[in-house]
Design an enzyme around this catalytic site. Structure first.
Site, mmCIF file in Angstrom:
data_model
loop_
_atom_site.group_PDB
_atom_site.id
_atom_site.type_symbol
_atom_site.label_atom_id
_atom_site.label_comp_id
_atom_site.label_asym_id
_atom_site.label_seq_id
_atom_site.Cartn_x
_atom_site.Cartn_y
_atom_site.Cartn_z
ATOM 1 N N HIS A 25 0.852 -1.193 0.000
ATOM 2 C CA HIS A 25 0.000 0.000 0.000
ATOM 3 C C HIS A 25 0.888 1.243 0.000
ATOM 4 C CE1 HIS A 25 -2.729 3.005 2.173
ATOM 5 N NE2 HIS A 25 -3.290 2.790 0.988
ATOM 6 N N HIS A 51 -7.919 7.454 -4.984
ATOM 7 C CA HIS A 51 -8.128 6.004 -5.063
ATOM 8 C C HIS A 51 -9.203 5.637 -6.075
ATOM 9 C CE1 HIS A 51 -6.172 6.184 -1.069
ATOM 10 N NE2 HIS A 51 -5.794 4.947 -1.322
ATOM 11 N N ARG A 63 -0.925 21.188 -5.542
ATOM 12 C CA ARG A 63 -0.758 19.835 -4.988
ATOM 13 C C ARG A 63 -1.372 19.799 -3.597
ATOM 14 N NH1 ARG A 63 -1.101 15.191 -3.673
ATOM 15 N NH2 ARG A 63 0.595 13.755 -3.232
ATOM 16 N N CYS A 99 7.426 19.969 -7.135
ATOM 17 C CA CYS A 99 7.070 18.734 -6.443
ATOM 18 C C CYS A 99 8.178 17.708 -6.714
ATOM 19 C CB CYS A 99 5.734 18.236 -6.953
ATOM 20 S SG CYS A 99 5.224 16.720 -6.128
ATOM 21 N N TYR A 118 8.340 10.818 0.159
ATOM 22 C CA TYR A 118 9.385 11.797 -0.139
ATOM 23 C C TYR A 118 10.731 11.356 0.427
ATOM 24 C CZ TYR A 118 5.184 14.334 -1.304
ATOM 25 O OH TYR A 118 3.975 14.676 -1.850
HETATM 26 N N1 MTE Z 1 0.848 21.810 2.765
HETATM 27 C C1 MTE Z 1 -0.282 21.343 3.287
HETATM 28 N N2 MTE Z 1 -0.723 21.861 4.442
HETATM 29 N N3 MTE Z 1 -0.980 20.335 2.703
HETATM 30 C C2 MTE Z 1 -0.547 19.764 1.523
HETATM 31 O O1 MTE Z 1 -1.208 18.871 0.988
HETATM 32 N N4 MTE Z 1 1.216 19.686 -0.178
HETATM 33 C C3 MTE Z 1 2.661 19.849 -0.311
HETATM 34 C C4 MTE Z 1 3.058 21.303 -0.098
HETATM 35 N N5 MTE Z 1 2.464 21.818 1.105
HETATM 36 C C5 MTE Z 1 0.675 20.232 0.958
HETATM 37 C C6 MTE Z 1 1.338 21.301 1.611
HETATM 38 C C7 MTE Z 1 3.178 19.429 -1.604
HETATM 39 S S1 MTE Z 1 3.435 17.753 -1.794
HETATM 40 C C8 MTE Z 1 3.516 20.305 -2.578
HETATM 41 S S2 MTE Z 1 4.216 19.762 -4.032
HETATM 42 C C9 MTE Z 1 3.311 21.734 -2.415
HETATM 43 O O2 MTE Z 1 2.621 22.044 -1.213
HETATM 44 C C10 MTE Z 1 2.523 22.305 -3.571
HETATM 45 O O3 MTE Z 1 2.331 23.686 -3.379
HETATM 46 P P1 MTE Z 1 1.311 24.455 -4.301
HETATM 47 O O4 MTE Z 1 0.006 23.730 -4.282
HETATM 48 O O5 MTE Z 1 1.226 25.832 -3.762
HETATM 49 O O6 MTE Z 1 1.899 24.421 -5.695
#
Ligand code: MTE
Length: 482
Positions: free
Chosen positions: A51, A75, A148, A196, A334
């Protein structure tokens, strides 16, 4: 037993007793692991180790996975439904079926979005910027900046919003700042791209073998001028000892909550947080405007040079601690593995978290498969290049013949930041001669940064289960118009 509670406008599901058990303990306790979806009952025991969301799945043991899939909407694809179907062991009685339609409410407050974004998943909302629009602006307009999300966007009020700073150093000291109180620190602007860690994952997926994650093309990177106050000013004001940083971490927590009631969170080493070259901001503005809800309104961290996951949006707390963030997103995602590791063998507990990004580039215009019209015997090719850790892009080279010869981009637009602080992307343009009668052309792009690091040629050697750091040469084929 599942508890449902309401917090910050979201419905939260907590599985009593199970939250503190590790996957291994649970698997010992449970001979088999069943979940329910719609009217089906599925024994997914053998699927547990692979998973991609790790132990999160344990929260759904013996329960309907629908509330969880309401939050993790990615999903709901044919591929995953087909996979789930292979585990079906029976059906529940119609009378026992639960109506989950109220979970729709979680998504009722989502912001409106620009229709030009290429939507990868709608719940949570994940979208990339079209390649041709990437090179149309050095600073990406806010409405075109890639998005994202892991969860629904929280609704926050800038007037009431506060961020807690918790410093754990023997005793625990907590300070709280409203946005107005943060303004006592000097305001600073930083031009920085956010990328990302999964940008260009689709190429790794197609050219080697499948990886798990959103199938980003090259559009999970955008550039902006961020404005706010420096994180290190705030940390120093809160008594953080700048001479005693080894082994300490800064944990950022956002206001968005997952299906188990846990807030999004990740961390960076304290040393990285305090390094002046990193220019880490607590940002309130993006390209001169308030942060849009999708990008963290009213407050986010911007960690230039690092994978964008560290730039936590909707920032609620900052904790200085001896521990890294214990969140699923920090511990089980990550991280970097070699090409031989599988979901069964990869050990996330010892793999290094990704805190910086390698060099990358992409051809944005023309796109793969386009027909180009030569002008005066040449075609113009445009793209972006970026390197993490503050390194400057010093050169971009394009090969029109699979690496036989290389042509250096004649135009390279970069920022004018001091050395080690080149957090912006570079945009480049190159003109490629076309031979008479030539019908098509294969173009390869690679960039070089101020540390003279360059991109690997092939994806094979850098392939990894999560498809992160996918930075091999970008290769496209175009047709030449007669
Ligand atoms: N911060 C919060 N609180 N929640 C989230 O889902 N996603 C992260 C980051 N910060 C995320 C977050 C990820 S994986 C990415 S790639 C970036 O925010 C994307 O920033 P953006 O949506 O401003 O481009």
């Amino acid at each position: 037993m599942i508890h449902v509670k309401r917090e910050k406008g979201c419905r939260i599901y907590q599985h009593s007793g199970l939250t503190k058990l590790s996957l291994i303990t649970l698997r010992k306790l449970l001979e088999s692991f069943w979940v329910i979806y719609k009217n089906g009952v599925y024994d997914v025991t053998s699927f547990l180790p692979s998973h991609p969301g790790g132990d999160q799945i344990m929260m759904a043991g013996g329960l309907s996975i629908e509330p969880f899939w309401s939050v993790y909407g990615m999903h709901k694809t044919q591929e995953i439904c087909d996979l789930l179907e292979t585990y079906r062991i029976g059906n529940i009685h119609e009378a026992d079926m639960i109506d989950h339609s109220a979970e729709e409410e979680l998504w009722s407050k989502e912001p409106s979005r620009d229709e030009r974004l290429i939507v990868k998943t709608s719940r949570p909302f994940n979208a990339e910027i079209p390649a041709k629009l990437q090179v149309a602006h050095f600073d990406t307009p806010n409405e075109l900046f890639f998005v994202r999300q892991h969860m629904p966007v929280p609704e926050l009020d800038a007037c009431k919003h506060k961020v807690k700073v918790i410093v754990k150093n023997g005793e625990t000291k907590t300070r709280e700042f409203s946005l107005q109180q943060l303004d006592k620190f000097p305001r600073t602007k930083v031009r920085a791209a956010l990328m990302c860690a999964g940008n260009r994952r689709s190429e790794m997926n197609e050219e080697v073998k499948p990886v798990k994650g959103i199938s980003w093309q090259g559009g999970a990177i955008s550039n902006a001028v961020w404005e706010g106050v420096l994180l290190r000013d705030v940390l120093r004001d809160c008594g953080v000892d700048c001479n005693n940083v080894a082994g300490k971490h800064v944990i950022f927590t956002g206001a968005d909550i997952d299906a188990t009631g846990v807030n999004f969170s990740t961390s960076i080493p304290l040393e990285q947080a305090l390094n002046p070259n990193n220019c880490i901001l607590l940002a309130t503005h993006m390209n001169g405007a308030e942060l849009p809800p999708d990008h963290g309104y009213p407050l986010r961290v911007v960690v230039p040079g690092a994978p964008a996951v560290r730039s936590v949006k909707w920032l609620e707390s900052i904790t200085v601690s001896k521990e890294e963030s214990c969140s699923h997103w920090h511990q089980k995602d990550y991280r970097s593995f070699n090409a031989s590791e599988t979901w069964e063998t990869a050990d996330f507990s010892t793999a290094p978290p990704i805190y910086s990004l390698p060099i990358t580039s992409a051809i944005c215009d023309p796109a793969d498969g386009d027909t180009v019209v030569p002008k005066d015997g040449v075609v113009e090719v445009r793209g972006y290049a970026y390197s993490g850790g503050g390194a400057k892009i010093v050169r971009v080279d394009i090969s029109p013949d699979c690496g036989e010869t290389w042509i250096q981009a004649d135009e390279l637009q970069t920022d004018d930041a001091p050395a080690q602080q080149h957090h912006s992307w570079a945009l480049w343009t190159v003109t490629i001669p076309v031979c008479k009668g030539q019908e098509d052309m294969v173009l390869w792009a690679k960039a070089t940064d101020s540390n003279f690091n360059t991109q690997p040629e092939r994806f094979d050697d850098i392939w990894n289960i999560r498809g992160v750091l996918s930075n091999a040469y970008h290769k496209i084929t175009v047709q030449i118009a007669r």
